[in-house]
Design a protein around this motif. Sequence first.
Motif, short mmCIF file in Angstrom:
data_model
loop_
_atom_site.label_atom_id
_atom_site.label_comp_id
_atom_site.label_asym_id
_atom_site.label_seq_id
_atom_site.Cartn_x
_atom_site.Cartn_y
_atom_site.Cartn_z
N ILE A 110 0.91 -1.34 0.01
CA ILE A 110 0.04 0.01 -0.06
C ILE A 110 0.81 1.18 -0.06
O ILE A 110 1.66 1.38 0.90
CB ILE A 110 -0.88 0.05 1.07
CG1 ILE A 110 -1.59 -1.45 1.43
CG2 ILE A 110 -1.74 1.22 1.16
CD1 ILE A 110 -2.72 -1.64 0.41
N ILE A 111 0.47 2.09 -0.87
CA ILE A 111 1.35 3.39 -0.96
C ILE A 111 0.19 4.50 -0.60
O ILE A 111 -0.60 4.64 -1.61
CB ILE A 111 2.11 3.55 -2.31
CG1 ILE A 111 3.05 2.60 -2.20
CG2 ILE A 111 2.45 4.98 -2.40
CD1 ILE A 111 4.07 2.57 -3.63
N ILE A 163 1.18 2.45 9.28
CA ILE A 163 2.11 2.89 8.15
C ILE A 163 3.48 2.31 8.67
O ILE A 163 3.79 2.36 9.94
CB ILE A 163 2.25 4.54 8.02
CG1 ILE A 163 1.06 5.16 7.71
CG2 ILE A 163 3.69 4.79 7.37
CD1 ILE A 163 0.67 4.88 6.33
N ASP A 164 4.23 1.64 7.59
CA ASP A 164 5.63 0.97 8.02
C ASP A 164 6.74 1.81 7.69
O ASP A 164 7.73 1.77 8.35
CB ASP A 164 5.70 -0.24 7.24
CG ASP A 164 4.85 -1.49 7.63
OD1 ASP A 164 4.49 -1.62 9.00
OD2 ASP A 164 3.83 -1.90 6.67
N VAL A 165 6.53 2.54 6.54
CA VAL A 165 7.58 3.42 6.12
C VAL A 165 7.20 4.85 5.82
O VAL A 165 5.94 5.15 5.19
CB VAL A 165 8.16 2.96 4.85
CG1 VAL A 165 9.40 3.64 4.07
CG2 VAL A 165 8.65 1.35 5.17
N VAL A 166 8.01 5.79 5.97
CA VAL A 166 7.43 7.19 5.36
C VAL A 166 8.78 8.02 4.72
O VAL A 166 9.87 7.84 5.20
CB VAL A 166 7.38 8.14 6.87
CG1 VAL A 166 7.02 9.63 6.61
CG2 VAL A 166 6.28 7.71 7.74
N LYS A 200 8.95 1.74 -8.14
CA LYS A 200 9.31 0.34 -8.67
C LYS A 200 10.27 -0.16 -7.47
O LYS A 200 10.02 -1.43 -6.96
CB LYS A 200 9.69 0.16 -10.01
CG LYS A 200 8.88 0.62 -11.01
CD LYS A 200 9.50 0.57 -12.30
CE LYS A 200 8.61 0.45 -13.51
NZ LYS A 200 9.03 0.39 -14.80
N LYS A 201 10.97 0.61 -7.22
CA LYS A 201 12.13 0.01 -6.33
C LYS A 201 11.45 -0.37 -4.74
O LYS A 201 11.51 -1.29 -4.20
CB LYS A 201 13.45 1.16 -6.04
CG LYS A 201 14.33 0.54 -5.05
CD LYS A 201 15.44 1.76 -4.70
CE LYS A 201 16.57 1.21 -3.92
NZ LYS A 201 17.62 2.40 -4.00
N LEU A 202 10.38 0.67 -4.42
CA LEU A 202 9.76 0.58 -3.12
C LEU A 202 8.95 -0.82 -3.19
O LEU A 202 8.96 -1.43 -2.11
CB LEU A 202 8.99 1.77 -2.62
CG LEU A 202 9.61 2.80 -2.49
CD1 LEU A 202 8.68 4.09 -2.37
CD2 LEU A 202 10.45 2.62 -1.20
N LYS A 215 3.31 -0.87 4.16
CA LYS A 215 2.37 0.33 3.94
C LYS A 215 3.40 1.57 4.17
O LYS A 215 3.96 1.77 4.87
CB LYS A 215 1.20 0.47 5.01
CG LYS A 215 0.44 -0.67 4.95
CD LYS A 215 -0.66 -0.50 5.92
CE LYS A 215 -1.89 -1.46 5.92
NZ LYS A 215 -2.90 -1.39 6.87
N ILE A 216 3.34 2.39 3.00
CA ILE A 216 4.39 3.43 2.73
C ILE A 216 3.62 4.60 2.42
O ILE A 216 2.74 4.85 1.70
CB ILE A 216 5.29 3.10 1.31
CG1 ILE A 216 6.08 1.36 1.55
CG2 ILE A 216 6.24 4.05 1.18
CD1 ILE A 216 6.54 1.06 0.31
#
Length: 189
Positions: free
Chosen positions: A4-5, A45-48, A123-125, A133-134
Amino acid sequence: MNTIIYMVRHAESPYNEGTERTRGLTAKGKDDVEKVTEILKEEGIDVVISSPYSRAILSIEGLALNVGLDIEIFEDLRERHFASEVIEDLMSVIHEKFYDFDYCLPGGESNYECQNRSVSVIKKLLKERSGKKIAIGTHGLVMTLMMNYFDSNYGLDFLNQLEKPDIYKLSFENLELKEVRRLWNGDFR
């Protein structure tokens, strides 16, 4: 596994020529950042991540603090560089030339170049952080171009209706965009 972005378009920012990277937020923008945090703080959220521009960072800073994460900066998520000189009525040029992805003003970059560099980050993410979840602090045109890469329905009409801030939740299965849902409601209380 779905990734999820959350695309978070930056909040309202005062326009001052020459301060593209450093300009902050208006009073309304600062108030709206609290709403962004409220909407996203329970999403897991896992990444910001953010564009290097201050207004994008400031728009997700409250979220990062709330969930206890550092903001990772990606230079390739910066706003499109339009031209080497000030362009009068830039918005009319953007509207007129939006679908000519190879068009660029002198010293600037094209939509294609901007889309290419920003999508390379996505794409890298999607590969390296699959299932996460980013949240991404971004800009209206860059966000539109990234979404357009995965679904051509996101074009000029979409760009024109975006708010500052705005939030879209994109669900991916591998590199395929499966679903898009708008989370921002300017009347959020």
